[in-house]
Scaffold this active site. Structure first.
Site, mmCIF file in Angstrom:
data_model
loop_
_atom_site.group_PDB
_atom_site.id
_atom_site.type_symbol
_atom_site.label_atom_id
_atom_site.label_comp_id
_atom_site.label_asym_id
_atom_site.label_seq_id
_atom_site.Cartn_x
_atom_site.Cartn_y
_atom_site.Cartn_z
ATOM 1 N N CYS A 202 38.541 43.821 27.536
ATOM 2 C CA CYS A 202 38.803 42.448 27.119
ATOM 3 C C CYS A 202 40.293 42.360 26.832
ATOM 4 O O CYS A 202 40.809 43.091 25.993
ATOM 5 C CB CYS A 202 38.012 42.066 25.870
ATOM 6 S SG CYS A 202 38.441 40.395 25.318
ATOM 7 N N LYS A 457 40.452 67.479 26.393
ATOM 8 C CA LYS A 457 40.951 66.480 27.339
ATOM 9 C C LYS A 457 42.113 65.738 26.689
ATOM 10 O O LYS A 457 41.957 65.172 25.602
ATOM 11 C CB LYS A 457 39.836 65.480 27.684
ATOM 12 C CG LYS A 457 40.274 64.354 28.611
ATOM 13 C CD LYS A 457 39.108 63.470 29.027
ATOM 14 C CE LYS A 457 39.538 62.466 30.090
ATOM 15 N NZ LYS A 457 38.455 61.627 30.571
ATOM 16 N N GLY A 1104 54.358 29.643 25.412
ATOM 17 C CA GLY A 1104 55.234 29.648 24.244
ATOM 18 C C GLY A 1104 54.511 29.373 22.945
ATOM 19 O O GLY A 1104 55.135 28.993 21.954
ATOM 20 N N GLU A 1279 51.991 34.008 19.790
ATOM 21 C CA GLU A 1279 52.956 35.038 20.149
ATOM 22 C C GLU A 1279 53.523 35.873 19.002
ATOM 23 O O GLU A 1279 53.725 37.076 19.168
ATOM 24 C CB GLU A 1279 54.098 34.387 20.942
ATOM 25 C CG GLU A 1279 53.597 33.833 22.267
ATOM 26 C CD GLU A 1279 54.702 33.334 23.165
ATOM 27 O OE1 GLU A 1279 55.762 32.980 22.653
ATOM 28 O OE2 GLU A 1279 54.494 33.308 24.387
HETATM 29 C C1 LIG Z 1 36.051 53.913 36.236
HETATM 30 C C2 LIG Z 1 35.771 55.370 36.405
HETATM 31 C C3 LIG Z 1 36.225 56.235 35.451
HETATM 32 C C4 LIG Z 1 35.997 57.597 35.608
HETATM 33 N N1 LIG Z 1 36.478 58.445 34.657
HETATM 34 C C5 LIG Z 1 36.296 59.773 34.808
HETATM 35 C C6 LIG Z 1 36.786 60.672 33.860
HETATM 36 O O1 LIG Z 1 37.358 60.282 32.850
HETATM 37 N N2 LIG Z 1 36.621 61.999 34.091
HETATM 38 C C7 LIG Z 1 35.961 62.460 35.188
HETATM 39 O O2 LIG Z 1 35.818 63.655 35.346
HETATM 40 N N3 LIG Z 1 35.448 61.619 36.090
HETATM 41 C C8 LIG Z 1 35.612 60.299 35.934
HETATM 42 N N4 LIG Z 1 35.094 59.433 36.856
HETATM 43 C C9 LIG Z 1 34.355 59.982 37.994
HETATM 44 C C10 LIG Z 1 32.850 59.900 37.779
HETATM 45 O O3 LIG Z 1 32.466 60.837 36.826
HETATM 46 C C11 LIG Z 1 32.214 60.149 39.101
HETATM 47 O O4 LIG Z 1 32.481 59.027 39.886
HETATM 48 C C12 LIG Z 1 30.721 60.346 39.044
HETATM 49 O O5 LIG Z 1 30.360 61.401 38.226
HETATM 50 C C13 LIG Z 1 30.215 60.593 40.462
HETATM 51 O O6 LIG Z 1 28.808 60.657 40.451
HETATM 52 P P1 LIG Z 1 27.941 59.763 41.436
HETATM 53 O O7 LIG Z 1 26.541 60.162 41.264
HETATM 54 O O8 LIG Z 1 28.244 58.351 41.225
HETATM 55 O O9 LIG Z 1 28.522 60.259 42.807
HETATM 56 P P2 LIG Z 1 28.683 59.425 44.160
HETATM 57 O O10 LIG Z 1 29.765 58.455 44.023
HETATM 58 O O11 LIG Z 1 27.346 58.921 44.559
HETATM 59 O O12 LIG Z 1 29.121 60.573 45.088
HETATM 60 C C14 LIG Z 1 30.355 61.210 44.904
HETATM 61 C C15 LIG Z 1 30.470 62.362 45.918
HETATM 62 O O13 LIG Z 1 29.486 63.318 45.624
HETATM 63 C C16 LIG Z 1 28.654 63.557 46.762
HETATM 64 N N5 LIG Z 1 27.323 63.853 46.222
HETATM 65 C C17 LIG Z 1 26.597 63.114 45.347
HETATM 66 N N6 LIG Z 1 25.488 63.779 45.021
HETATM 67 C C18 LIG Z 1 25.496 64.949 45.689
HETATM 68 C C19 LIG Z 1 24.635 66.088 45.763
HETATM 69 N N7 LIG Z 1 23.520 66.170 45.061
HETATM 70 N N8 LIG Z 1 24.999 67.116 46.556
HETATM 71 C C20 LIG Z 1 26.129 67.077 47.294
HETATM 72 N N9 LIG Z 1 26.970 66.036 47.270
HETATM 73 C C21 LIG Z 1 26.668 64.992 46.462
HETATM 74 C C22 LIG Z 1 28.793 62.323 47.582
HETATM 75 O O14 LIG Z 1 28.557 62.582 48.925
HETATM 76 C C23 LIG Z 1 30.228 61.935 47.338
HETATM 77 O O15 LIG Z 1 31.087 62.636 48.164
HETATM 78 C C24 LIG Z 1 35.283 58.074 36.728
HETATM 79 C C25 LIG Z 1 34.815 57.186 37.679
HETATM 80 C C26 LIG Z 1 35.060 55.846 37.530
HETATM 81 C C27 LIG Z 1 34.566 54.901 38.562
HETATM 82 S S1 FES Z 2 38.979 38.950 28.695
HETATM 83 FE FE1 FES Z 2 37.629 38.992 27.022
HETATM 84 S S2 FES Z 2 37.667 36.943 26.362
HETATM 85 FE FE2 FES Z 2 39.200 36.978 27.904
#
Ligand SMILES: Cc1cc2nc3c(=O)[nH]c(=O)nc-3n(C[C@H](O)[C@H](O)[C@H](O)COP(=O)(O)OP(=O)(O)OC[C@H]3O[C@@H](n4cnc5c(N)ncnc54)[C@H](O)[C@@H]3O)c2cc1C
Ligand code: FES
Ligand code: FES
Length: 1335
Positions: A202, A457, A1104, A1279
């Protein structure tokens, strides 16, 4: 009869025409389960084919109780969000980043929980969820909760009541996060609530009000958070079609026993139900262009899904064997379908159930898992998917890798033959994963108390940020033998360089050594230092910081292990910052005799916002024939265009046209700066000379948004005469790249006064850019009409848009109608920066004679649109022994970007003095020309940097005299009757009294003492405090707002059309309150309409902080006219009811519509009146990582007689928190070679999240205050509080000073903004020689 062709899945050739044998993807829809039809793309033959095996090829998904059948007419790349929005099912579900980072798209999904095999409701990011994944899902959107007509849901009501909405763009998503929690945990604790409210940014509110609204549902909420628990049944209105009772989500199942196989245009979607099916598919497709997916959240990090990327998508959610979670023998086995939320919950239980030793171990893992992504990403994202991101992209800073590696986890990997093998993670990272899947992780059970495992981390903000560096350590240490390290320790890292995962040299060094020996620690640090070689691929953060923090994380671990021999002062190094539950206090007075003016009231339209009914521009349903546009932007910042070849884009089906500068009609001009107001021409489309990377070169228009965006990327551009871009102020000074500067300001004789002073100092200080991060990106929809153009523009300045469209198209301004109902945040970004968008969009609509929608995606928005203007100040100051200011000279350099039109440099002399009197001033502006987009106004433009520069000078003065910072500030505070540099005599000035009041209410003296004690007792955690007084000049000059108040003669209801733009600041409720007060009518007969050039022509921009009060002023004038005109009739009627009075006036020919245009004259060129405030911030710093948290903020604000304290408190909190981002977390980084913005996404750019706000946030509005020069005694609030957040940064600076004192380096230094975590840590000057056990 259908010809059966087994689907072999090769990209674009998985069906073969039986006639010509050509292989290609099928293009027709499904006929019935498993049978498809296709037109051969080669010979045109129509044929049918069947997928191999029994499969389902459609599924149903329930949304808000309504079942939808999904067939193969949707490509695999269609997101749930697109489906919800494009089908008109849920306009309340917003979209912005499409990468999981902003969270405005969050909905509740009831899906099968892999752990319990029961349906469970989760908050999920609908932008990352592919529609085809929603097999059997039960989805609730904001519309499914309640609405203003049939009944509003308690969460929707509570958020509105707590004033937790401003622009309202984020509100539906915040509510859906809370809804998801309450569905699974109806009686959460406040702690649990605060923990899950991390999914949605937000930018307006500063979060406190949102958190309070949500915490009011908690079982442990106190009486200060009224509302109470609710009945779960009240949460949803949707009824079960089968039972007629409220839906419980129990019918949903995404675990169908039959495999799902959908052949869509260009790809196949497969969802096996067990391992065997998966392995068979892997066998079939291992040579193909295939991808496994579970949560698909990886798409938010790496955009590698989409029809043009993969021809086979295999959803592993259905593979039941992957759901395993079991503890037995020597390992805990976790199936690969377990999400990070599942893991977190599992370890939380273990942390409670285990003995003390394991409790700490599991709690630490939980603390780390809570810092991974956001709740909604963790809800779908698996640990396995995360590891695979690391496998595929070695530079990925995977926290999961560090956690699992430190636990010496073994992975079970299955291959296409069905064979499953165990691998350690290091081997897995090298393994060719083609045709393989991760099935399970085996975590050795830890039961030896000598085993020490901890992960860390270091991150740029407290939530939702990737690590700078993460580390995981595992060491078996025998404390009785001077911490003898036995076995092979693990030191795992991410964020160092692409290839670096383990510090093997240090691991080897440590093995068999006695860590309790300080020399061994030193040796380990030396070895580690030698092998930590940082690269730039892994991070945008400077290598020295990452190396430093990597060493420090190891040191933290060692301090923890060897705590018995560590000097107690040093033990502060082994803990992370611990954030307790946050809280806030708001204090103000009101004036019941003036109600509804001064009454705390929620915004008009607050419940529309919380119900998702508030329509933003992009929620406007497409009109017949409407098309979509996307900018083609430059990728270099300083070059000439050689050739632009749009043909690859034009070849894409659905792309309609490429538009460039050449298409501007005769007589029109390629300039989106309304002449003559602005000094420089700003091209809409580059005509040859590229001025910055991200500059619009042309526009692709297509049938849909995705095609337009894709087409824009496909346009081929070559450049010639490519030069290094000028990207910094220093560079511009060196190259003498300046624009003509406005005049500065002098008062007295600064040079003389400085020369004669007992003390003189010179120095310099800088502050950076800030992306506005308004959640609604730049948008314009243009509709050609029979007599011109109607434009829905996301602008703060309708009059400006009207002018630029007129000049670009060479049409009369009056033929252009510009309208805006509300903005999804603006913060200055939509004052002039919508001009290029509306101009380009209008040009396209003019040429095509079709409605055109141009909404920038986040990347283009961040690259193309200028930011808050960075400044560099070089100063000289002369002062007395006591610290009294004699003379100040400031040369200030503004980084204008490519054009200087928006810079606030001319106004800054009105703010530099802030709260301090000095008789002699010289302020000289310089306007630097850089190869960046035109920098622009951002909330408190000019004033915030000016205050920061002045406060930095005060810091310098105090430090040089070795005096208390506050004492020096107090000495110089203005007094009534003194003159500002611009010549304003302060006939009202209460800053001294306010500082005294805050010193008492915030117990400054006592807390300063406590901080000294704390800092003495703690070597590695330091606290700092800073008190910042403020005088803020508010100028009204030239602010014309054209307002119309009209009364309906039939029922007496009143409509107000004011010239301001509603961007969440509460303008509408304030004008309505004022109108009700002036006319003596109830609030509920007043409505406020959209702003339009038809009713509010010639209105100046909204900005402003003055627009609300000046629109109220114009409403007052309108009401006065109406009252005056109605008075004779009223006099004749006695004491009539309003409705009767109106009817009578109308019948007697009285004009019951009034119009007024403000044109205030200021008493001073810089200020109409002054706002005063004082703010104290206290922070805590982790010296080893640079991370810090704001412990407490006390703000005392003189807002006069607030028109609506609820609204004004919201403004103060929101402004303050936005500025916390400006000073502490938000940085914009440009590629030094190309000039491209490298932080143009939510992954790298970090506005504050809920856990970045002050832990204890107290705001008091000065009681018994008034403002004779203001409207009804009020003062502006938008502001000035932004400026006061400088106190938080200075408090961090004081904490750094305390850290420097430890190493005898406590001399003055200037802390430039933004002081991001890495900068802060580097400024502590700690190096590895300081990393000892302490004496
Ligand atoms: C906004 C945001 C913030 C994030 N912040 C962090 C963070 O702070 N720290 C961090 O470590 N990560 C972070 N991530 C990453 C996040 O943890 C991973 O995107 C998530 O864990 C992936 O899991 P998924 O199931 O969605 O994988 P998918 O997106 O479905 O797949 C990711 C990859 O894994 C493969 N895959 C999935 N399952 C299997 C399987 N069983 N065997 C083999 N390959 C497989 C897929 O083919 C693909 O290549 C962030 C992601 C986002 C979008
Ligand atoms: S982005 Fe949260 S109220 Fe505007
Ligand atoms: S739009 Fe989904 S997270 Fe931003």
């Amino acid at each position: 009869m259908p010809i059966c062709i087994p689907i072999n899945g090769a990209r674009s050739n998985f069906v073969q025409c039986p006639v010509c044998q050509a292989s290609h993807s099928p293009v027709k829809g499904e006929l019935k389960d498993g049978v498809y039809a296709a037109d051969c793309q080669n010979c045109g033959h129509f044929f049918k084919f069947r997928a191999a095996g029994p499969v389902r090829s459609t599924f149903s998904v329930t949304i808000n109780g309504q079942s939808y059948t999904v067939d193969n007419s949707y490509p695999g790349s269609t997101s749930l969000n697109e489906f919800l929005r494009q089908k008109g099912i849920s306009p309340g579900t917003k979209v912005m980043c499409i990468e999981g980072g902003c969270g405005v798209c969050v909905v509740s999904a009831t899906i099968m929980d892999p752990v319990t095999s029961k349906p469970r409701t989760y908050a999920v990011n609908s932008c990352c969820v592919p529609l085809l994944q929603c097999d059997g899902w039960d989805i609730t959107t904001i519309e499914g909760l309640g609405n203003t007509r049939d009944g509003i849901n308690p969460i929707q009501q509570r958020l509105a009541d707590y004033n937790g909405t401003q622009c309202g763009f984020c509100s539906p998503a915040q509510i859906m996060s809370m809804n998801s929690l309450l569905k699974t945990n109806p009686k959460p604790t406040m702690e649990e609530v605060e923990q899950i409210m991390d999914s949605t940014v937000c930018r307006c509110t500063g979060y406190r009000s949102i958190l309070d609204a949500m915490k009011s549902f908690a079982a442990d909420a106190g009486p200060d958070l009224p509302g109470g628990l609710i009945d779960i049944e009240d949460l949803e209105r949707k009824m079960c079609k089968k039972t007629g009772n409220p839906c419980t989500g129990k019918c949903s199942s995404d675990q169908s026993k039959t495999m799902l196989h959908m052949v869509t245009a260009g790809s196949q979607w497969l969802k096996p139900t067990n391992k065997q099916e998966l392995y068979t598919l892997l066998n079939q497709h291992k040579a193909d262009d295939y991808r496994l997916l579970h949560g698909n959240t990886g798409y938010g990090v790496y955009k590698d899904i989409g029809d043009w990327n993969y021809s086979v998508l295999i959803d592993v959610r259905g593979v039941v064997e992957f759901n395993i979670i079991q503890q037995g023998g020597a390992t805990i086995n976790l199936g690969s379908n377990l999400t990070i939320t599942n893991l977190l919950e599992y370890f939380r239980i273990k942390a409670v159930d285990s003995n003390d030793f394991l409790k700490t171990f599991y709690s630490n893992i939980c603390l780390h898992l809570e810092k991974v992504a956001t709740t909604s990403i963790r809800n779908l994202g698996t640990w396995a998917g995360n590891l695979m991101l690391k496998h595929k992209h070695p530079e990925f800073v995977s926290d999961i890798y560090c956690i699992l590696e430190s636990m010496k986890t073994m992975l079970v990997i299955g291959d296409s033959t069905g064979k499953e093998m165990n691998y350690n993670i290091a081997d897995f990272l090298k393994l060719d994963m083609t045709g393989k899947a991760i099935t399970m992780a085996m975590l050795p059970i830890v039961n030896n108390p000598n085993v020490n495992i901890r992960t860390f981390k270091a991150m740029p903000r407290h939530q939702n940020a990737h690590a700078y560096v993460s580390a995981g350590f595992n060491m078996v240490v025998d404390a009785k033998q001077n911490y003898l390290v036995s076995g092979a320790p693990v030191l795992a890292y991410v964020g160092i360089n692409k290839a670096f995962t383990r510090a093997t040299l240090t691991e080897n060094y440590l093995s068999g050594k006695q860590l309790g020996d300080p020399n061994i620690l030193k040796g380990a640090l030396t070895t580690l230092s030698s092998e930590l070689v940082t690269d730039t691929v892994a991070s945008l953060t400077p290598g020295p910081y990452r190396k430093n923090v990597a060493l420090n994380l190891f040191y933290k671990f060692v301090l923890d292990i060897c705590s018995q021999i560590v000097n107690p002062r040093y033990l502060s190094g082994c803990t992370d910052l611990i954030r307790p539950l946050s809280c806030g206090q708001q204090s103000f007075d009101t004036h019941p005799e003036e109600y509804p003016v001064s009454k705390p009231m929620i915004k008009l339209g607050a419940t529309l916002q919380t119900c998702g009914e508030a329509e933003f521009i992009n929620d406007t349903p497409p009109q017949f024939n409407e098309v979509y546009a996307a900018f083609v932007i430059s990728t270099v910042g300083n070059a000439d265009i050689d050739v632009i070849d749009p043909s690859p884009a034009l070849a894409i089906p659905g792309v309609l046209k490429y538009i460039s500068a050449k298409d501007i009609p005769a007589g029109g001009i390629n300039n989106c700066s309304p002449a003559p107001k602005f000094q420089a021409k700003e091209e809409i489309f580059c005509s040859g000379k590229v001025l910055f990377a991200g500059q619009p070169l042309g526009l692709i228009v297509a049938e849909d948004q995705m095609t337009a965006d894709y087409g824009a990327e496909m346009v081929k551009v070559t450049y010639k005469n490519v030069q290094p871009p000028v990207l910094t102020i220093d560079d511009a000074i060196q190259k003498k790249a300046f624009f003509k500067a406005p005049p500065g300001l002098s008062a007295g004789d600064a040079d003389g006064a400085i020369a004669k002073s007992a003390h003189q100092l010179t120095g310099q200080i800088a502050c950076g850019a800030q992306y506005h991060y308004q959640l609604e990106t730049q948008i314009s929809i243009c509709y050609p009409t029979e007599d011109g153009m109607n434009i829905l523009a996301g602008t703060q300045w309708i009059d400006g848009v009207q002018k630029i469209v007129g000049q670009v198209l060479n049409v009369p301004d009056s033929s252009v109608t510009v309208e805006v109902k509300r903005l999804g945040g603006a913060f200055g970004s939509k004052i002039t920066r919508n001009f290029p968008i509306s101009a380009a969009c209008a040009l396209a609509a003019h040429i095509l004679r079709r409605p055109v929608r141009l909404m920038l995606n986040i990347h283009t928005n961040m690259k193309t649109i200028g930011k808050r203007t960075p400044y560099l100040a070089k100063y000289s100051v002369g002062f007395t022994d006591a610290g009294l200011l004699n003379g100040i000279k400031i040369d200030y350099y503004a980084d204008c970007g490519a054009t200087p039109n928006d810079v606030s440099a001319a106004a800054m002399p009105g703010w530099f003095d802030s709260a301090y009197y000095c008789a002699n001033w010289k302020m000289t502006p310089f306007l630097c020309k850089t190869n960046k987009p035109q920098n622009t106004a951002a909330r408190s433009p000019g004033s915030s940097p000016a205050v920061f520069i002045m406060e930095s000078i005060m810091e310098h003065v105090a430090k040089s005299l070795n005096k208390d910072q506050l004492d020096v500030r107090k000495l110089n505070l203005y007094q009534k009757g003194q003159k500002t540099p611009s010549g304003m005599v302060l006939d009202y000035c209460n800053i001294r009294a306010m500082v005294t009041q805050l010193e008492t209410s915030a117990q400054i003296a006592t807390r300063k003492q406590q901080i000294v004690q704390y800092n003495t007792a703690n070597r590695w955690k330091k606290r700092g405090i800073s008190v910042l007084p403020l005088k803020f000049g508010l100028g009204w000059a030239t602010a014309q707002y054209n307002t119309l108040v009209t009364i309906s003669n039939g029922d007496g209801t009143i409509a107000i059309f004011h010239g301001g733009v509603n961007c969440g600041q509460g303008i509408n409720i304030k004008v309505a309150q004022t109108c009700a007060y002036e006319l003596g009518v109830p609030m509920d007969i007043i409505s406020v309409k959209k702003t339009s050039t038809m009713t509010n022509s010639n209105s100046i921009t909204t900005g402003g902080s003055i627009t609300s009060e000046l629109c109220c002023l114009s409403v007052i004038e309108c009401c006065k006219m109406l009252t005056q005109r109605m008075a004779p009739v009223k006099a004749k009627m006695g004491n009539p009811k309003w409705k009767d009075l109106v009817a009578k006036c109308y019948s007697e020919g009285v004009d019951i519509t009034a119009r007024f245009v403000t044109e205030p004259v200021d008493v001073n060129p810089f200020a109409h009146y002054n706002v005063y405030g004082v703010c104290c911030s206290e922070v805590e710093l982790d010296v080893l990582t640079g991370e810090h948290q704001i412990l407490r903020v006390d703000m005392l604000y003189d807002g006069g007689k607030s028109l609506n304290p609820d609204i004004d408190i919201g403004q103060a909190e929101g402004g303050f928190v936005m500025a916390l981002g400006y000073w502490l977390t938000e940085r914009v980084i440009y590629d030094s070679t190309t000039g491209e913005n490298l932080t143009a996404n939510t992954w790298e750019y970090h506005p504050p999240m809920p856990k970045d706000i002050p832990i204890d946030f107290r705001i008091e509005f000065l009681k018994n205050s008034d403002n004779p020069r203001g409207v009804l005694g009020s003062k502006a609030v938008g502001e000035p509080p932004v400026c006061m957040a400088t106190s938080a940064m200075l408090a961090v600076k004081h904490a750094i000073e305390a850290a420097r004192k430890e190493i005898s380096k406590d001399v003055f230094f200037g802390l430039d903004g933004p002081a991001t975590v890495d900068t802060v840590q580097q400024n502590c000057l700690t190096d590895s020689t300081n990393l000892t056990y302490g004496k």
